[in-house]
Each structure stands twice: as structure tokens, then as C-alpha cells.
Design a protein around this motif. Structure first.
Motif, PDB file in Angstrom:
ATOM      1  N   SER A 231     -76.905  59.424  23.431  1.00 55.80           N
ATOM      2  CA  SER A 231     -78.224  58.979  22.991  1.00 55.80           C
ATOM      3  C   SER A 231     -79.106  60.176  22.648  1.00 55.80           C
ATOM      4  N   GLY A 232     -79.867  60.074  21.563  1.00 56.00           N
ATOM      5  CA  GLY A 232     -80.778  61.129  21.148  1.00 56.00           C
ATOM      6  C   GLY A 232     -81.584  60.672  19.943  1.00 56.00           C
ATOM      7  N   MET A 233     -82.688  61.355  19.678  1.00 54.11           N
ATOM      8  CA  MET A 233     -83.561  60.931  18.592  1.00 54.11           C
ATOM      9  C   MET A 233     -82.862  61.010  17.238  1.00 54.11           C
ATOM     10  N   LEU A 234     -82.101  62.102  16.991  1.00 53.85           N
ATOM     11  CA  LEU A 234     -81.407  62.243  15.717  1.00 53.85           C
ATOM     12  C   LEU A 234     -80.364  61.139  15.539  1.00 53.85           C
ATOM     13  N   THR A 235     -79.660  60.822  16.625  1.00 51.68           N
ATOM     14  CA  THR A 235     -78.668  59.746  16.568  1.00 51.68           C
ATOM     15  C   THR A 235     -79.328  58.417  16.254  1.00 51.68           C
ATOM     16  N   LEU A 236     -80.480  58.188  16.869  1.00 56.01           N
ATOM     17  CA  LEU A 236     -81.194  56.931  16.656  1.00 56.01           C
ATOM     18  C   LEU A 236     -81.596  56.756  15.200  1.00 56.01           C
ATOM     19  N   PHE A 237     -82.285  57.761  14.640  1.00 56.34           N
ATOM     20  CA  PHE A 237     -82.821  57.600  13.295  1.00 56.34           C
ATOM     21  C   PHE A 237     -81.782  57.868  12.201  1.00 56.34           C
ATOM     22  N   ARG A 238     -80.661  58.520  12.561  1.00 49.96           N
ATOM     23  CA  ARG A 238     -79.596  58.735  11.584  1.00 49.96           C
ATOM     24  C   ARG A 238     -78.688  57.512  11.465  1.00 49.96           C
ATOM     25  N   HIS A 239     -78.352  56.919  12.614  1.00 50.10           N
ATOM     26  CA  HIS A 239     -77.396  55.816  12.613  1.00 50.10           C
ATOM     27  C   HIS A 239     -78.041  54.431  12.680  1.00 50.10           C
ATOM     28  N   HIS A 240     -79.295  54.360  13.129  1.00 50.87           N
ATOM     29  CA  HIS A 240     -79.949  53.050  13.282  1.00 50.87           C
ATOM     30  C   HIS A 240     -81.384  53.080  12.736  1.00 50.87           C
ATOM     31  N   PRO A 241     -81.581  53.620  11.531  1.00 48.06           N
ATOM     32  CA  PRO A 241     -82.952  53.719  11.004  1.00 48.06           C
ATOM     33  C   PRO A 241     -83.587  52.359  10.729  1.00 48.06           C
ATOM     34  N   ARG A 242     -82.792  51.417  10.208  1.00 44.15           N
ATOM     35  CA  ARG A 242     -83.344  50.096   9.897  1.00 44.15           C
ATOM     36  C   ARG A 242     -83.858  49.418  11.152  1.00 44.15           C
ATOM     37  N   GLU A 243     -83.052  49.446  12.210  1.00 40.46           N
ATOM     38  CA  GLU A 243     -83.447  48.800  13.467  1.00 40.46           C
ATOM     39  C   GLU A 243     -84.673  49.471  14.075  1.00 40.46           C
ATOM     40  N   ALA A 244     -84.716  50.814  14.010  1.00 42.40           N
ATOM     41  CA  ALA A 244     -85.846  51.545  14.596  1.00 42.40           C
ATOM     42  C   ALA A 244     -87.154  51.196  13.897  1.00 42.40           C
ATOM     43  N   PHE A 245     -87.143  51.184  12.568  1.00 40.07           N
ATOM     44  CA  PHE A 245     -88.371  50.865  11.835  1.00 40.07           C
ATOM     45  C   PHE A 245     -88.717  49.380  11.952  1.00 40.07           C
ATOM     46  N   LEU A 246     -87.702  48.546  12.105  1.00 40.48           N
ATOM     47  CA  LEU A 246     -87.950  47.123  12.325  1.00 40.48           C
ATOM     48  C   LEU A 246     -88.716  46.917  13.628  1.00 40.48           C
TER      49      LEU A 246
END
Length: 434
Positions: A231-246
Motif C-alpha cells: 500500500s502507498g500513495m503512488l500505488t493508489l493513484f497509479r493503479h486505482h485513480p478512478r476509484e480514488a477520485f470517485l
């Protein structure tokens, strides 16, 4: 080799219930500590922000309240990663430790008259610690409750996050009402406002002990044994950007509406409607109690009909009703009428609050779920929830209070667009276990 969910033992119904009760109890105390600040602002604000103008005092206290929110993304980032890597219960134990320290500091802080600028500086420091705590608390508790609940009851059990969140707020109001009864107005103004923060620090110690004994979730155990990326911020926004912004966009209108009809409402009833502080507290407490009871009802409903209908219902009714509710509250002088109007707003908000935790948890895989739930939520909550009181009071100070009503309506409309376009998470959940 990735270990499948079937290779670890699923908890029994008794174990699930025990864990959810334990996690919820801790969540209640965490939020009591957080909301005690808002409940007692009318009493301690003059000690930290001396001014002859009550609105200016409230603005100062509201600014510090917002500062605590600005630490929430940092707390969400640090403790979201911690909960994904070290375990959900470890993240919960760490968050309550920080909350205890913040509450204790407020309880013993000197006033402006005794320490000058050091007094508001210590208040800011305390809120920074509490902001870190709550930033991590939301993601860890939302993830823990959603993962511990069985597949067909996730909406119901995860709704207890807001039951205990509101319960913490009610407990803070209950302590306020008790102190208003037991102490004179002068005593409460002078030193009685310190008592709730001392109570919060003591309760947090008890919660630390409870959380240390919680069972870990099956989802975390499976994720830890797998080859999933850390888990990490880069992993979050690189692999799950749609979900994060949702998560950010669906939170924006919901969290602003929640803070407008709950946290800010007590001040609005005093500062705008003209009710005395005791009557405003009773209206606020009574409506929040009924609001709390509605959460599991709506959560259970989402297990039957889906999450999306509730979110869309909140969005539509919020856009239609927010302005009329606030505009009518401006002029009402009848406590019962005010009670019903505030309750109406909270019933509408239930469509968001009851299921927002499980919807967010269902969007992310287990190895990054706590961070995915916590960080985007905290960013939106900071921008829109944490500043709600300050924005409202700024509009009032500028002589255009109704601008705030339009602001809330507009943000709900933005979230409504997201609700209409998002998929139904009940049937596409990323939570494999259960």
C-alpha cells in the motif's frame, strides 16, 4: 502464490458480532473526543479568542476546527498505509492514542488571559493531533467493519460506523446538557468546559485496551499472504485513480451536507434563529438521536435494494430541499418547528451517511483498501466538511448568509452527478471474503 480467500477460516457470526461491537465502541469514543470541541465551542471560544463580537470568536474557533481537518489527509495517508501493512486493529489502536493526547492537551491548556498567544497555539496543536487521529480512524474503521461483516449484511453492519460517529456527537452533547444542568452558567464558562476533554482522554485509554484485543480481518490476512503490491500513495493513484477520485467526488456533497445539518446547526440555531444555547443543544441532540437510529435501517435497506438508490435519493432531495430548509429555519422561533426542519435535513442526509463507508470499501482490493477509503475521503472532507462552519460564518459576516445555502446545494448537485454515473457496488464489490 496468491492465497485465495477460501484458504483462511471465515469468522463465525458470534466472532463477527463481537468484533463489530468492539470496533464500534472505539469509534464512538474517538468521535466523542472530536465532537466535544464543536459542542463546547460557545463556552471556550472567548478564552482563546478574546473579542467583543461573538461571531468573531466563533470564526476563530471554527478556523482551528478547520485546521484539524487539514491534518486529516496526512493522518489518512500515514495510518491508511499502516493499517494496510500492519493490520486494521493496529491502525485503530494507533489512532486512539493520538486522540487521547489531543483531548488531554485541550483539557489542561492555559487561556489567552494567562498565556497570550501560547493558548491558541496549544489549541491548534491539540487539533492537529486529533486531526491525524481521525484521518486514520475513518479508513481503518470503515475497512474493519466492512470486512468483518458478512457478504449479505455489509450495508447493515458498516452503517454502525455512522451510528457510533453520531453517538460520539450525541455523547458530547449529552455531557454538555449534563454540565448545563449541574453547573452554573458562570462555572461552565469559567472552567466547566474543560471537563469533557478530560473525560475524552480517560475514555480513550479504555478504548486502546479494547482495540488491542480485537480480531484481525480475514481480508487483511489473505492480502498479507499474497503477492499484492504494498500500500502507498503512488500505488493508489497509479493503479486505482478512478476509484480514488470517485470517493472524493461522492464525498464532497455528502460530507458538506452532514456538517451543515449537524455540526454547524447548533451555532446556526443560536446565532441566526435566535434560540438560547440550551434550547439549541436540545434540538440538536434530539434530531441527532433519531438520525442515529435511521442509519442501520437505511444500511439494511441497501443490502436489499442496493447502495446506488440511497445515494441518488440523497442527491435529489438534497438539491431540492436544502435551501428551503435553511431559509425557513432563519425565521422560525418555535422549537418544535425547528426540530422538524432539522430532522428533515438529516433524514435526507441519511441516504449518504448510512452507506458511504461500505460503498468506498467495496471499491478497493484488500491490499490498499484502508488507504483507498481514507485518503480520498479525507481530502474531500478537509476541503468541504472541515471548512463548512467557517464558510457559513464568513457568508454571515459578509451579510449574505443565504450564499451558504446555495453553496451546499451546489455541492450536493455535483455529487448527484457522480451517484447517477457510478456502478452498483453491492453487486460489484471488491471485498471477496464473506
Amino acid at each position: 502464490m496468491t492465497i485465495s480467500p477460501t484458504q483462511s477460516r471465515s469468522p463465525s457470526t458470534r466472532e463477527r458480532t463481537k468484533a463489530i461491537i468492539g470496533g464500534s465502541t472505539g469509534n464512538l469514543v474517538e468521535w466523542y473526543d472530536w465532537y466535544a470541541y464543536a459542542a463546547f465551542t460557545l463556552y471556550f471560544a472567548p478564552h482563546f479568542f478574546p473579542s467583543s463580537d461573538s461571531t468573531a470568536q466563533l470564526l476563530g474557533a471554527a478556523a482551528v476546527f478547520a485546521v484539524g481537518f487539514f491534518m486529516r489527509p496526512i493522518g489518512a495517508w500515514i495510518m491508511g498505509i499502516y493499517a494496510d501493512r500492519k493490520g486494521r486493529k493496529s491502525g485503530l489502536a494507533l489512532s486512539v492514542t493520538l486522540m487521547c493526547a489531543g483531548s488531554l492537551l485541550i483539557a489542561i491548556s492555559p487561556t489567552y488571559a494567562n498565556a497570550g498567544l501560547l493558548a491558541p497555539a496549544l489549541l491548534v496543536l491539540a487539533r492537529l493531533m486529533q486531526g491525524l487521529s481521525v484521518g486514520g480512524e475513518y479508513g481503518a474503521s470503515a475497512t474493519y467493519l466492512s470486512e468483518m461483516a458478512g457478504k449479505g449484511r455489509r450495508g447493515f453492519f458498516s452503517s454502525f460506523q455512522y451510528v457510533t460517529l453520531i453517538g460520539g456527537q450525541l455523547l458530547a452533547i449529552g455531557v454538555l446538557l449534563a454540565l448545563q444542568t449541574l453547573l452554573s452558567e458562570a462555572a461552565l464558562d469559567a472552567w466547566g468546559w474543560r471537563i469533557p476533554f478530560a473525560i475524552g482522554a480517560a475514555l480513550a485509554i479504555v478504548v486502546f485496551w479494547i482495540r488491542s484485543g480485537l480480531a484481525e480481518t480475514e481480508s487483511f490476512t489473505n492480502a498479507k499472504a499474497s503477492e499484492a503490491p504494498k500500500s502507498g500513495m503512488l500505488t493508489l493513484f497509479r493503479h486505482h485513480p478512478r476509484e480514488a477520485f470517485l470517493v472524493m467526488l461522492m464525498t464532497a456533497g455528502g460530507t458538506l451536507a452532514f456538517y451543515a445539518f449537524s455540526i454547524y446547526m447548533q451555532k446556526f440555531l443560536v446565532n441566526t434563529s435566535g434560540f438560547d444555547r440550551e434550547t439549541a443543544s436540545r434540538i440538536n441532540g434530539g434530531t441527532l438521536f433519531l438520525f442515529m437510529i435511521l442509519q442501520p435501517v437505511a444500511g439494511a435497506l441497501s443490502d436489499r435494494i442496493g447502495r446506488k438508490p440511497l445515494l441518488v435519493g440523497f442527491g435529489l432531495l438534497g438539491v431540492i430541499c436544502t435551501y428551503p430548509l435553511f431559509a425557513t429555519l432563519e425565521t422560525t422561533r418555535d422549537p418544535l418547528t425547528a426540530f422538524l426542519l432539522v430532522l428533515g435535513g438529516l433524514v435526507i442526509v441519511t441516504g449518504y451517511t448510512s452507506i458511504n463507508a461500505v460503498v468506498k470499501a467495496e471499491l478497493f482490493p484488500a491490499h490498499i483498501r484502508a488507504l483507498g477509503v481514507a485518503l480520498p475521503y479525507a481530502l474531500a472532507n478537509t476541503i468541504f466538511g472541515g471548512t463548512a462552519e467557517y464558510v457559513a460564518l464568513t457568508f454571515k459576516d459578509a451579510g449574505w448568509e443565504r450564499g451558504f445555502y446555495w453553496y451546499v446545494t451546489g455541492m450536493i448537485a455535483l455529487s448527484l452527478v457522480v451517484y447517477l454515473r457510478m456502478r452498483e457496488t453491492r453487486t460489484t464489490s471488491a471485498i471477496a471474503e464473506g
